[in-house]
Motif scaffolding. Sequence first.
Motif, PDB file in Angstrom:
ATOM      1  N   SER B  88       0.126  -1.463  -0.277  1.00 30.89           N
ATOM      2  CA  SER B  88      -0.061  -0.141  -0.688  1.00 30.89           C
ATOM      3  C   SER B  88       0.788   1.796  -0.064  1.00 30.89           C
ATOM      4  N   VAL B  89       2.526   1.486   0.575  1.00 37.29           N
ATOM      5  CA  VAL B  89       3.238   2.189   0.540  1.00 37.29           C
ATOM      6  C   VAL B  89       2.797   3.460  -0.427  1.00 37.29           C
ATOM      7  N   GLY B  90       3.041   2.808  -2.272  1.00 36.39           N
ATOM      8  CA  GLY B  90       2.536   3.647  -3.532  1.00 36.39           C
ATOM      9  C   GLY B  90       1.511   4.660  -3.328  1.00 36.39           C
ATOM     10  N   SER B  91       0.406   3.827  -2.812  1.00 32.37           N
ATOM     11  CA  SER B  91      -0.977   4.483  -2.385  1.00 32.37           C
ATOM     12  C   SER B  91      -1.054   5.303  -1.603  1.00 32.37           C
ATOM     13  N   VAL B  92      -0.735   5.250  -0.645  1.00 34.39           N
ATOM     14  CA  VAL B  92      -0.824   6.310   0.654  1.00 34.39           C
ATOM     15  C   VAL B  92       0.292   7.395   0.475  1.00 34.39           C
ATOM     16  N   ILE B  93       1.296   7.083  -0.376  1.00 34.91           N
ATOM     17  CA  ILE B  93       2.085   8.170  -0.744  1.00 34.91           C
ATOM     18  C   ILE B  93       0.849   9.179  -1.448  1.00 34.91           C
ATOM     19  N   GLY B  94       0.354   9.231  -2.635  1.00 33.37           N
ATOM     20  CA  GLY B  94      -0.338   9.489  -2.841  1.00 33.37           C
ATOM     21  C   GLY B  94      -1.070  10.194  -2.959  1.00 33.37           C
ATOM     22  N   PHE B  95      -2.344   9.471  -1.551  1.00 32.35           N
ATOM     23  CA  PHE B  95      -3.297   9.575  -1.067  1.00 32.35           C
ATOM     24  C   PHE B  95      -3.222  11.419  -0.141  1.00 32.35           C
ATOM     25  N   THR B  96      -1.346  10.939   0.568  1.00 30.62           N
ATOM     26  CA  THR B  96      -1.018  11.887   1.554  1.00 30.62           C
ATOM     27  C   THR B  96      -0.737  13.500   0.792  1.00 30.62           C
ATOM     28  N   THR B  97      -0.537  13.181  -0.578  1.00 28.59           N
ATOM     29  CA  THR B  97       0.050  14.343  -0.946  1.00 28.59           C
ATOM     30  C   THR B  97      -1.633  14.915  -0.945  1.00 28.59           C
ATOM     31  N   MET B  98      -2.714  14.222  -2.131  1.00 31.56           N
ATOM     32  CA  MET B  98      -3.937  14.774  -2.051  1.00 31.56           C
ATOM     33  C   MET B  98      -4.476  15.691  -0.526  1.00 31.56           C
ATOM     34  N   PHE B  99      -4.396  14.379   0.013  1.00 31.08           N
ATOM     35  CA  PHE B  99      -5.320  14.966   1.668  1.00 31.08           C
ATOM     36  C   PHE B  99      -4.398  16.209   1.691  1.00 31.08           C
ATOM     37  N   THR B 100      -3.004  16.526   1.899  1.00 27.07           N
ATOM     38  CA  THR B 100      -2.526  17.594   2.431  1.00 27.07           C
ATOM     39  C   THR B 100      -2.522  18.792   1.955  1.00 27.07           C
ATOM     40  N   ALA B 101      -2.801  18.366  -0.067  1.00 22.93           N
ATOM     41  CA  ALA B 101      -2.885  19.830  -0.563  1.00 22.93           C
ATOM     42  C   ALA B 101      -4.426  20.296  -0.559  1.00 22.93           C
ATOM     43  N   TRP B 102      -4.909  19.014  -0.512  1.00 22.07           N
ATOM     44  CA  TRP B 102      -6.442  19.185   0.235  1.00 22.07           C
ATOM     45  C   TRP B 102      -7.045  20.245   1.018  1.00 22.07           C
ATOM     46  N   LEU B 103      -6.518  19.735   2.266  1.00 23.30           N
ATOM     47  CA  LEU B 103      -6.659  20.761   3.742  1.00 23.30           C
ATOM     48  C   LEU B 103      -6.062  21.938   3.538  1.00 23.30           C
ATOM     49  N   SER B 159     -10.403  14.266  -5.615  1.00 31.44           N
ATOM     50  CA  SER B 159     -10.679  15.280  -6.270  1.00 31.44           C
ATOM     51  C   SER B 159      -9.721  14.231  -7.209  1.00 31.44           C
ATOM     52  N   LYS B 160     -10.964  14.805  -8.758  1.00 33.39           N
ATOM     53  CA  LYS B 160     -10.190  14.005  -9.715  1.00 33.39           C
ATOM     54  C   LYS B 160      -8.949  14.867 -10.113  1.00 33.39           C
ATOM     55  N   GLU B 161      -8.975  16.143 -10.139  1.00 33.85           N
ATOM     56  CA  GLU B 161      -7.794  16.711 -10.446  1.00 33.85           C
ATOM     57  C   GLU B 161      -6.596  16.671  -9.808  1.00 33.85           C
ATOM     58  N   SER B 162      -5.725  17.083 -10.231  1.00 30.02           N
ATOM     59  CA  SER B 162      -3.958  17.606  -8.940  1.00 30.02           C
ATOM     60  C   SER B 162      -4.543  18.818  -8.665  1.00 30.02           C
ATOM     61  N   ILE B 163      -3.829  19.134  -7.106  1.00 27.72           N
ATOM     62  CA  ILE B 163      -4.333  20.450  -6.695  1.00 27.72           C
ATOM     63  C   ILE B 163      -2.728  21.014  -6.862  1.00 27.72           C
ATOM     64  N   ALA B 164      -2.379  22.221  -6.494  1.00 29.41           N
ATOM     65  CA  ALA B 164      -0.676  23.119  -7.047  1.00 29.41           C
ATOM     66  C   ALA B 164      -1.619  23.691  -5.774  1.00 29.41           C
ATOM     67  N   ILE B 165      -0.215  23.532  -4.554  1.00 31.03           N
ATOM     68  CA  ILE B 165      -0.065  24.305  -4.055  1.00 31.03           C
ATOM     69  C   ILE B 165       0.894  25.283  -3.192  1.00 31.03           C
ATOM     70  N   GLY B 166       0.115  26.369  -3.322  1.00 30.03           N
ATOM     71  CA  GLY B 166       0.692  27.969  -3.416  1.00 30.03           C
ATOM     72  C   GLY B 166       0.899  28.285  -2.605  1.00 30.03           C
ATOM     73  N   ASP B 167       0.699  27.974  -1.157  1.00 28.77           N
ATOM     74  CA  ASP B 167       1.056  28.427   0.381  1.00 28.77           C
ATOM     75  C   ASP B 167       2.370  29.216   0.235  1.00 28.77           C
ATOM     76  N   ALA B 168       2.596  29.722   1.238  1.00 32.99           N
ATOM     77  CA  ALA B 168       3.894  30.310   0.978  1.00 32.99           C
ATOM     78  C   ALA B 168       4.750  29.544   2.066  1.00 32.99           C
ATOM     79  N   SER B 169       4.445  29.083   3.560  1.00 33.55           N
ATOM     80  CA  SER B 169       4.761  27.684   4.016  1.00 33.55           C
ATOM     81  C   SER B 169       5.380  26.939   3.782  1.00 33.55           C
ATOM     82  N   VAL B 170       4.836  26.375   3.149  1.00 36.12           N
ATOM     83  CA  VAL B 170       5.368  24.900   2.235  1.00 36.12           C
ATOM     84  C   VAL B 170       5.917  25.765   1.284  1.00 36.12           C
ATOM     85  N   SER B 171       6.032  26.607   0.442  1.00 38.65           N
ATOM     86  CA  SER B 171       7.526  26.739  -0.716  1.00 38.65           C
ATOM     87  C   SER B 171       8.357  27.417   0.069  1.00 38.65           C
TER      88      SER B 171
END
Lengths: 510, 340
Positions: B88-103, B159-171
């Motif tokens: 499940s490793v790859g899927s959890v990684i993918g999910f975490t990117t989505m989950f984080t970007a979404w939050l 989301s079916k689309e990718s979510i770009a992260i523009g948050d200043a603290s992340v970048s």
Amino acid sequence: MAEPRPVLEMTGIVKEFPGVRALSGVDFRLFPGEIHALLGENGAGKSTLIKVLTGVHTLDGGSITLSGRPVRFAGPAQAQQAGISTVYQEVNLCPNLSVAENIFIGREPTRFGRIDWKRLRREAAGLVDRLGLDIDVTAPLSSYPLAVQQLVAIVRSVGTADGEGAGTKVLVLDEPTSSLDRGEVLELFALMRRLRDEGVAILFVSHFLDQIYEVCDRMTVLRNGTLVGEHMVRDLDQVGLVQLMIGKALGQLDELHEHQLHADVGEPLLEAEGVGRAGGIEPFDLEIKKGEVIGLAGLLGSGRTELARLLFGADQPDSGKVTVGGKEVAMSAPNDAIGAGVAFCSENRKTEGLIPDLTVRENIILALQAARGWTRPIPTAQRDELVAKYIAALDIRPANPEARVGQLSGGNQQKVLLARWLITRPQLLILDEPTRGIDIGAKAEIQKLVVSLSEEGMAVLYIAAELEEVLRLSHTIGVLRDRKLVARIANGPEITPTRILETIASGEHQ
Amino acid sequence: MSTTTARPKAADSHPTSKAARVLADRRLPVMVTAALFLVMYAAGLSRYQNYGFGEAQVFLNLFIDNSYLLVAAVGATFVILSGGIDLSVGSVIGFTTMFTAWLVERQGLPLVLVIPLALGVGALGGFLMGYVIHNFEIQPFIVTLAGLFLYRGLCLVISKESIAIGDASVSSMAQTQVSLGGAFLSIGAIVALVVLAAAFYVLHYTRFGRRVYAVGGNEQSALLMGLPQGGTKISVYTVSGFCSALAGLLFTLYIQSGDPLHATGMELDAIAAVVIGGTLLTGGSGFVIGTLFGVLVLGLIKSLIQFEGTLSSWWTKIATGVLLCAFILIQRAMTARRKT
């Protein structure tokens, strides 16, 4: 001298498995500072009783008291905490870890939460030393032979109980000697006596009656899941003991021998000419006649099994040819041999033969079905009739075709394996150590079966470690030494185990 | 007492020729991998010296570009050491990117909340898979395969689309460079190295770590020795879930977006790194340091192919496949030697 109070008392123990009542109302007691043998045929319930005691199985009835207090264990860990340690037949340690770690795992000394490796090694070395052993505790367990691993298992169980504060009260040794040689057995016995003198109660299970008489003080005999009796070892001789175990008088075996010597054998069935395999066995000639029993004698590793495997096509010969009934057979795979009417019961019935999770019926039918091809299933009625016939003929217990083979005792598993091959009506049956690890009653039955098969005209190639067994059954004895068939001896009244041993030792037959 | 005990001699019954002893050494596979890494690195140096291969930053980039893989592979090391597998490793990684970007992007939650939440979800998922594997005695392969599909599906629920992260603290976090003399490491690489060190400590200096080895060596024995073998198995998958989620966070930081298809198949990269690092797939033998070298070798293959310039990136996969084959054969030779 007044008898001390038992440290352990089990009363009215009942344990049931699906379709099998393994223990019905067994009483058992164990005194401190004694070595107590638990005896019985395979399937008598010894292992079950031990597993109930150590918490691997839960009780279905009865009670256990330890040092006067009623106890009930939910698992091996709890039993261990209470001071009951167990060393099983198979060494239950982790071969990938060091000796020291195996002794201490689960209760490693720690310092500020981290494992204190120095102290762990020091304490392990101390414990090993205290028990009079000389083992490098930093070496991985897998670098030691099985016998030493067994000793390490005992060191671990003693150390664990001491470490828990309870001290070892009861040490259970379940067939610890089955794979040890004589010197190793003596070493184990020295350790057992040392622990006994420290006041530990030792429960000892062994198939070797001589060992029981050598080291034990008291014994309890089980038969078919019930208690037969508890005796002091000095009060009961071996004959009496065996009769208690099997519940009938001996004497049937001796008749076999006489009979076998006078049996006639028929025309040639299988001829091997110059068959050999590099690294396995040197080229040999062997002729097997219909109805003939050929026994193979030789030390472990002398090439007995290798010879048999060549005749079955399990290994491919790189020289020579095999003819069966006048026709040459390629023997490039077991299928060729099966097609030619050769059947092979492996010595490793667990790993190379039976499938423990399938039922008795499925296991028996397997080879026949394979011979017919998987697209032609055997009709249900015919199948059930065949299975019932062989269960009855071989007296497989329980006589339940739906029982899982894994739950049967060793002797009965062996019979299931035999039934599987017999059902295909082979012309030549190869039996590799069919009686190893099974009890005396089942042994006699299997040997009687070999005789009656030979009378019906089946040829049998019989491999056994016990020379008496080979002599009793065989018309001809093949002697192997250093991977070479050195002699073929016609059996007769003048042939004794000593003569065979001389041949093995000298490599020639006078 | 006059009991004289015969002294058992281990040496008697075992071949102690030098070759046999070397082959039996459990550290051998790790050393082979480390040597392979050095040889490959030296080869790269001699071939691409004029293109700047020798710069320290090229070396440190191996850590920066593979930080998430290293963390995921460390988690996988725990599981494989215990004799299991986690698909499940790859899927959890993918999910975490989505989950984080979404939050962060859609819900506007601050990072200090998002990070523990994401790690918690990953660990919980691992715990549940371990629970199912242990309590229902189901093959880890099948349970974590279910996890693979489940998490990948959940990505698409967000989301079916990718979510770009523009948050200043992340970048700003993504661009932080920790200077080491003339070169630098990213925060992700440092986190990965800390995780590696922690895993080493846990595996070798805690009871839990030793139980992982024991369960992998012989599960039945571990049970009969009175070790909490069930708890160990569940913990191992929890660790792997946690590491996957952490790898997901590092991946998010590295790529600064969430995408339902991120890290597809990365569980296989992680498993490959662990195996190339010398851990036996059957469990019980191996070192987390080997996993580091496994990851570095995989990363180095990628860099070498980039420096070559003319080769397609698919050659990475081919080289990985060849290496994996070779290392599995080495494992086989070693275990066969040990049995005799």
